[in-house]
Design an enzyme around this catalytic site. Structure first.
Site, short mmCIF file in Angstrom:
data_model
loop_
_atom_site.label_atom_id
_atom_site.label_comp_id
_atom_site.label_asym_id
_atom_site.label_seq_id
_atom_site.Cartn_x
_atom_site.Cartn_y
_atom_site.Cartn_z
CE1 TYR A 1 31.69 58.10 32.24
CE2 TYR A 1 29.53 59.00 32.76
CZ TYR A 1 30.79 58.61 33.16
OH TYR A 1 31.15 58.71 34.47
CG PHE B 1 30.69 34.34 48.87
CD1 PHE B 1 31.26 33.09 48.73
CD2 PHE B 1 31.24 35.41 48.19
CE1 PHE B 1 32.37 32.92 47.90
CE2 PHE B 1 32.34 35.24 47.37
CZ PHE B 1 32.90 33.99 47.23
CG ASP B 2 34.83 34.09 51.05
OD1 ASP B 2 33.80 33.39 51.11
OD2 ASP B 2 35.96 33.63 50.84
CG ASP C 1 25.79 36.89 47.45
OD1 ASP C 1 25.86 36.97 46.21
OD2 ASP C 1 26.80 36.86 48.18
CB ALA D 1 26.85 34.21 42.47
CE LYS E 1 31.25 33.27 41.48
NZ LYS E 1 31.28 34.41 42.38
CG HIS F 1 42.32 30.95 50.99
ND1 HIS F 1 41.90 31.81 51.98
CD2 HIS F 1 41.46 31.11 49.97
CE1 HIS F 1 40.81 32.45 51.57
NE2 HIS F 1 40.53 32.04 50.35
#
Ligand SMILES: *Cc1c(COP(=O)(O)O)cnc(C)c1O
Length: 460
Positions: free
Chosen positions: A72, A124-125, A215, A217, A258, A452
């Protein structure tokens, strides 16, 4: 290296994929209301809906998983991941999270301020969504060349428009809470950001004391583009490039689905000890203890190895050139794509492909349906459905500039033979493009920006 142009790996384990008939796929489409998200994956021959979490792991990653320490607190796996991330990011503090969006949530909680602007190249979203929930206003400052379905060549279409940013900061700097650079720029096709642009953005922000965050990725793909397209980096090792990229920012998030070359996980990385402690608190409440943050020990070990493999030059050469291979094949067949091809996929221009279909009849979505129907290939619409908005006052539809079908290429998963199938099928559809009509939206969920994923359509 002469002749060494094929994949830098061979295949040790295979996953069968199903071949289906056109009649069967038409049935599948009907059941899915012509939305590729609602198809069953087993009915897909070549799956290009996303590059997220779909990578194939190496033998080194699979064997690292056997060494996972599931303690843990303070597990060996965490320390291996921490050391690997420190080497790539050049930052001392590493907080794992269960996915990229959880790291985005932590980042938005710390940096996005109510009533203030978060400026990005193209948000990005998941950061955008989290920032909006905090009451912050995200603004896109991507250069003109990167903004639209633009086929003109520019080596770094993910760049921030520096003159525009400078002008804005002159008068409104006190309203800007942070500047976030997404590398590569996901929403316009995995287009890279140059080192010069990162450096300039950071210099400008520093004059006003505004924090710059990243960000990241697809950090290795961005680094490869810098190495191959920006003067002065031709011989710089990829890890040196990534470390320089991050040297200009305070904090970074990463979806490891990614460029982590793993199927799940995320990272929050910072050089600021205070920020790290705040991130730890948020992680404990929402993710898990500091040294696992929602990841299992074995997944952290796979990621520790993946971060090293993704920065390998032979891998990146293969990766970026495989995407370009698909783009080149499509161009040969006359299919209009956004150029240059980005890091993780090829974007087909829906408006140019189907000029007879108006945007409110979803030309790119129609193309997604045609491609699946024709060849069992699953792509995704990035256009009128995904980015269409409603005017908050009049309720009228606002259509986005970008109207594309995105074909994502998963990392180390498909061979060029699979990409040939895509090119052949799209070429054939292009030959008979006049025979297609548009679509009508018959179902959408309550949140327009997410429609979408669940939307339903009818063919006209
Ligand atoms: C995928 C992605 C995210 C979100 O990551 P998840 O792991 O899917 O939660 C955030 N930012 C960018 C740029 C991404 O591509």
């Amino acid at each position: 290296m002469k002749y060494m142009t094929a994949e830098p790996f061979r295949i040790k384990m295979v996953e069968p994929i199903k071949k289906t008939t056109k009649a069967y796929r038409q049935e599948c489409l009907k059941k899915a209301q012509y939305n590729s998200f609602r198809l069953r994956a087993e009915d897909v021959y070549v799956d290009c809906i996303t590059d997220s979490g779909t990578s194939a792991m190496s033998q080194e990653q699979w064997s690292a998983m056997m060494l996972g320490d599931e303690s843990y607190a303070g597990s060996r796996s965490f320390y291996r991941l921490e050391a690997s991330a420190q080497e790539i990011f050049g930052m001392p503090y590493v907080q794992p999270t269960h996915q990229g969006r959880a790291a985005d949530y932590i980042m938005a909680s710390i940096y996005a301020k109510p009533g203030m602007y978060a400026i990005g190249n193209m948000h990005f979203d998941t950061f955008r969504g989290n920032a909006e929930v905090m009451g912050c206003i995200p603004l896109d400052f991507c250069i003109m060349e990167g903004q639209k379905a633009n086929q003109d060549y520019h080596p770094f279409k993910g760049n921030i428009d520096i003159p525009r940013l400078a002008k804005m900061l002159e008068t409104e700097a006190e309203k800007v809470c942070c500047i976030i650079i997404t590398v590569t720029c996901n929403n316009n096709g995995g287009q890279p950001v140059s080192m010069e642009n990162i450096r300039e953005t950071s210099k400008l922000a520093a004059q006003y004391g505004i924090p710059v965050i990243m960000d990241s990725a697809r950090l290795a793909e961005n680094a490869y583009f810098i190495r191959t397209r920006e003067a002065g980096y031709e011989n710089t090792p990829i890890k040196e490039i990534t470390r320089e990229m991050f040297s200009y920012v305070e904090t970074a998030t990463m979806s490891s689905k990614k460029d982590g070359l793993v199927n799940i996980g995320g990272l929050f990385v910072t050089r600021n000890e205070n920020i790290y402690h705040r991130a730890n608190q948020l992680a404990i409440v929402h993710e898990g203890f500091i040294t696992y943050g929602g990841m299992s020990g074995r997944d952290m070990d796979a990621l520790a190895v993946g971060l090293q493999e993704v920065t390998d030059l032979a891998y990146l050469e293969y990766r970026i050139n495989q995407v370009k291979y698909l783009g080149d094949k499509l161009k040969e067949k006359g299919v209009p794509i956004i150029e240059p091809t980005g890091g993780h996929g090829v974007y087909v221009d829906g408006r140019k492909f189907f000029p007879q279909i108006p945007q409110h009849e979803f030309p790119s979505q129609r193309l997604v349906v045609a491609l699946y129907e024709e060849a069992g290939v699953r792509a995704v619409e990035i256009g009128a459905c995904a980015f269409g908005k409603k005017d908050p006052v009049t309720g009228e539809d606002i259509w986005p500039e970008l109207e594309t079908m995105r074909i994502c290429v998963s990392r180390r998963v498909y061979t060029n033979n699979h990409l040939d199938v895509i090119a052949q099928a799209l070429g054939d559809i292009y030959q008979k493009r006049d025979t297609y009509k548009g679509m009508r939206l018959v179902y959408e969920g309550p949140i327009t920006s997410l429609r979408h994923f669940t939307a339903g359509f009818e063919l006209l």
